[in-house]
Structures are given as C-alpha cells and as structure tokens.
Design an enzyme around this catalytic site. Structure first.
Site, PDB file in Angstrom:
ATOM      1  N   GLN A  44      20.027  31.231   3.394  1.00 58.94           N
ATOM      2  CA  GLN A  44      18.604  31.565   3.257  1.00 58.94           C
ATOM      3  C   GLN A  44      18.351  32.160   1.866  1.00 58.94           C
ATOM      4  OE1 GLN A  44      16.876  33.851   6.435  1.00 58.94           O
ATOM      5  NE2 GLN A  44      14.836  33.707   5.585  1.00 58.94           N
ATOM      6  N   PHE A  45      18.002  31.282   0.925  1.00 58.21           N
ATOM      7  CA  PHE A  45      17.764  31.725  -0.449  1.00 58.21           C
ATOM      8  C   PHE A  45      16.536  32.628  -0.565  1.00 58.21           C
ATOM      9  CE2 PHE A  45      15.076  28.019  -0.059  1.00 58.21           C
ATOM     10  CZ  PHE A  45      13.955  28.308  -0.825  1.00 58.21           C
ATOM     11  N   THR A  46      15.643  32.578   0.436  1.00 59.47           N
ATOM     12  CA  THR A  46      14.416  33.373   0.371  1.00 59.47           C
ATOM     13  C   THR A  46      14.683  34.875   0.463  1.00 59.47           C
ATOM     14  OG1 THR A  46      14.064  33.163   2.759  1.00 59.47           O
ATOM     15  CG2 THR A  46      13.020  31.510   1.345  1.00 59.47           C
TER      16      THR A  46
END
Length: 223
Positions: free
Chosen positions: A79-81
């Site tokens: 999850q790069f967010t």
C-alpha cells in the site's frame, strides 16, 4: 518503511472478483515503502511484525503472545498510499513513496524475508500493483502503526526549524550580553566634576566588608 499491523479474526484479498489470499486468525499488514528505504528497513520491519505481542496467552491475558508464538497466519498487502500526504493540496501527493520498478522488487524482498524468518505457508500475499478489495474483521480492534525510521521523515523539517530558532535565541542572548557589558563599563566610568567619581572603586569581599558600628558612650567616673 511503514507498516500498519492489524489483529484480525479473518481477512481476505480479492482481485477482479476472485479470491487471491485468505487467512483466519492472525495479522493483516499493509506495507508502505519510502523512496529511500534500504535493506535495514526491511529487516527492522520483519522483526517487529513477527515479535509484536498483540495476542493473549493461554490464560487469556492480553499482550503476551505474537503471531509467531501462536503459529498464526499473516496476510501482507502492498500500500504505497501510506506515504501519501495532503498537506500542500487536497490531491494526495505520493512523491515520498518508492517508484517503479524498484518498489515491486523491494516489496517482494520484504515478503521473502518475512517467509524466511517465519514460515512460507503461513505468510500470504495480495497482488502488487493491482486494484484489490481487502476484507477484514479487526479483533479488538487492535491496530499498530510501525515505522522503521520512527517517523523521522516528517520530523526533519521540524528539527531544522527548531535549530534555526535556537540559533536566533543565541544571537539574541549575545546581543543582551553585549548591552550588559556596555552598561557595566558606563557605570564604572568617572563622571567629570565629581570628586567621588574620580576615586577608584574598591571591590567589597567577605573579608573586607565592615558594617558600621554605633559609637560607644564615654565612660563616666563615679565621684
């Protein structure tokens, strides 16, 4: 690296309507990778995920056992967010997240280390870069946010501002000290036309200080 760890009674990842991975009681971890993360960040995160004591022991006492202690499953989802920010704009900015193609390789290395340090069949994975639907039942709820840099990414500008403020404070104190010196010099300077001012000042110490004494009355002889 930034990892959101959740204690779950069950969790599942689906892609395009099909189930990719599914676990029962265990951990669901969301993994964010910063653009300057290194291998040491992977190692720290693996150790913390496996050692986090978020489960109860055989007597029902909480915070006594880890997923590894109880041989539970772990579902990991990229999850790069987690490195997104809306400070400058309402549109999320993800410049702090590691970009392609390094991010996929780095994430796969992390999952490989997690499996190598625990058990390959106990660690499940989502699909990197895919639009995933993540379902979970958070038990507790228990959620921890782990960060290999101890959140110093965001603290750096604050530290710099603090250093600048400290420097300004020192300059202010130096100016005050200079004014004090000038005042002391002015106080010690003789005043023209004053005999008292022309006389040198004598430092008074504990040995030289003498308190004024009332004069004694003269003795009177008795007739």
């Amino acid at each position: 690296m930034r990892v959101v760890l959740q204690r779950v009674s069950r969790a599942k990842v689906t892609v395009d309507g099909g189930t990719v991975s599914e676990i029962g009681k265990g951990l669901l971890i969301l993994v964010g990778i910063c653009r300057d993360d290194e291998e040491k960040d992977q190692d720290w995160s693996v150790r913390k995920v496996l050692a986090a004591r978020v489960f109860e022991d055989e007597h029902g006492v909480m915070w006594k056992k880890s997923a590894q202690d109880l041989n539970l499953e772990i579902l990991t989802v990229s999850q790069f967010t987690l490195f997104g920010t809306v400070v400058k704009s309402n549109k999320p900015d993800f410049h702090a997240a590691m970009g392609a193609p390094r991010n996929k390789e780095f994430y796969e290395q992390f999952v490989g280390k997690l499996r190598g340090s625990y058990s390959a069949d106990k660690v499940k994975d989502g699909v990197f870069g895919a639009m995933m639907q993540v379902e979970l039942v958070n038990e507790g709820p228990v959620t921890l946010e782990l960060d290999s840099r101890k959140f110093t990414y965001d603290a750096a500008p604050i530290a710099q501002a603090g250093a600048a403020g400290s420097g300004a404070g020192k300059d202010k104190n130096r100016k005050k000290g200079k004014k004090g010196d000038e005042s002391r010099k002015a106080g010690n300077a003789p005043v023209t036309g004053s005999a008292e001012a022309a006389a040198p000042l004598t430092a008074v110490t504990a040995e030289s200080a003498v308190l004024p004494v009332e004069p004694a009355e003269p003795a009177v002889a008795r007739p």
